[in-house]
Design an enzyme around this catalytic site. Sequence first.
Site, mmCIF file in Angstrom:
data_model
loop_
_atom_site.group_PDB
_atom_site.id
_atom_site.type_symbol
_atom_site.label_atom_id
_atom_site.label_comp_id
_atom_site.label_asym_id
_atom_site.label_seq_id
_atom_site.Cartn_x
_atom_site.Cartn_y
_atom_site.Cartn_z
ATOM 1 C CD GLU A 108 31.542 20.730 -14.081
ATOM 2 O OE1 GLU A 108 32.454 20.456 -13.287
ATOM 3 O OE2 GLU A 108 30.329 20.613 -13.805
ATOM 4 C CD GLU A 137 30.389 15.855 -11.755
ATOM 5 O OE1 GLU A 137 30.420 15.740 -10.522
ATOM 6 O OE2 GLU A 137 31.410 16.034 -12.441
#
Length: 592
Positions: free
Chosen positions: A234, A158
Amino acid sequence: MPNFTIGDTDFLLDGSPHRVLSGALHYFRVHPDQWRESIRKARLMGLNAIETYVPWNEHSPTRGEFRTAGQLDLARFLDLVHAEGMHAIVRPGPYICAEWHDGGLPSWLVADEAIVLRSHDEAYLAAVGEYLDEVYAIVRPRQVQLGGPVILVQIENEYGAYGADEDYLRRLTELSREHGIDVPLTTVDQPFDEMLENGSLDGLHRTGSFGSRVGERLATLRRHQPTGPLMCSEFWCGWFDSWGEIHHTTSAEDAARELDELLAAGASVNVYMFHGGTNFAFTGGANDKGTYRPIATSYDYDAPLAEDGTPTEKFWRFREVISKYAPVPDEVPAERADAPELDVLLDRSASLWSVPIFESQPFDRLPVAAEFGSIRGFMRYSTQIEHGGLLAFGEVRDRAQVFVDGAFVGTLDRELHERVLPLPEDARGELTVLVENLGGVNYGPRLGEAKGLIAPATLDGVPLTEWSAAPILLDDLAPVRTALAAGLAAGPGAGSQRRGAPLSGPVFASGTFEVASSADLQLELTGWTKGVVWVNGVNLGRYWSRGPQRTLYVPAPVVRAGENELLIFESLGAVSASARFVAHPELGQTEA
Ligand code: GLA
């Protein structure tokens, strides 16, 4: 040998379209003797891959070291995935977030103020290079084209939520390729334009992290990843817990519907988490978005497998959804017995201050934790005072218990932004502060910040300068056991068989219990306040009366048939020196 590539619309396994159905299982959060069972259950749910992060800080507590024994045996973990006939996805970071202490960055790295973390800074990249030398030595021979399980490797984590340093991502990519990582490289970002923009590079395959509004998220991802397979790296099917908050759960029905939508859209998935496990010892991280929020010990995550590996309703619902899109084995996991119930009397106790587990050094300022190496947990600071007044620190990271001449005066809690404490006017003598590091911030700009008492320290506005300080050494319990053995005669159990006497912290207490055979246990510490638990010398993590969790998980491999030792460090106090093992986990109040 098989090969795994990225096609125009799909992942290609030996040239044929292949959907990745993966589940997250962090080897560092599940006892190594339970890896095989957990991986097998993933296959029985219909998954064809296991994903794991790699926590740099656990592998390299000091620079140049790379630990791979027991809980950290990544090679063995990947080999077990392979033996189960599954693929593997590896996410070595170097930053992993993951509600893990400092997002996985080593303390010696974050302590070096000259280093610019998560950037193309040469000093940072040199350390990353050393780390990747070790990780990729394990991963490289285990890639699918070399006969192993690894099909994908993720670059950073991220990154678009943190920075926009393209050179950094380019260097990580080059380092991976130079180390012989030939499988496709991916990035993951939350599906927002700016994050997807900044978190990747052309040539890296962009994926998303989200758990709802699947259609909209996939459309955003598609705008940034015009060709190739769509992947939710995810798929948040639950959430983590922080101390003092509710226990997070999500509806199995809603999660299954979102998964269905994802698979119906043709996307690949990594269920985050498939099996969350536990933040054993002092491994949990923290968030700080204006208020510091340390992560609880249980990382159950309301996942398809509960913390102790029991399939939950989500397991069965996900299995049903997956079976619409892929073959799912007929076999199902065996039913599990309740955990054995028993009472334990802790009949030995010893004050923390009586145990020689700190060697104080003098300082003319407040040292921070990293000056003592990679030790987490507790530190002790002390100085002499001539009078009472207002004691103040720049900041307390993260919780301080203050004593004057051994008498408890009060607590300062970072979460409450507390940093001043009035000492009684007649206070005089040794001022001692027991400071607990409750977890290194793992997300955002406070990543990896220093721990301990943060300067300045003043008493009624006058600087306190002559300190002695030491980390409290809890890796070797021998001195604690010696002190406990000496404390037996006068211990709290004397005269009382069923219930122990009250315990005033900071104190160690221990007792023994017997079980007929090794089994998972759930420890309930009603009436205890805040501390750490060891069973047979294994640090199982923190408990805290504020919850949400009411029980601590004790993995079966830690428990032996016959006699076992329960050892507790209680920092504040316990109503009674007794504990109970109960049949089921109690993770606390949920929102509903
Ligand atoms: C992000 C991170 C993960 C984890 C989850 C929340 O997606 O990439 O490491 O922190 O959030 O559990």
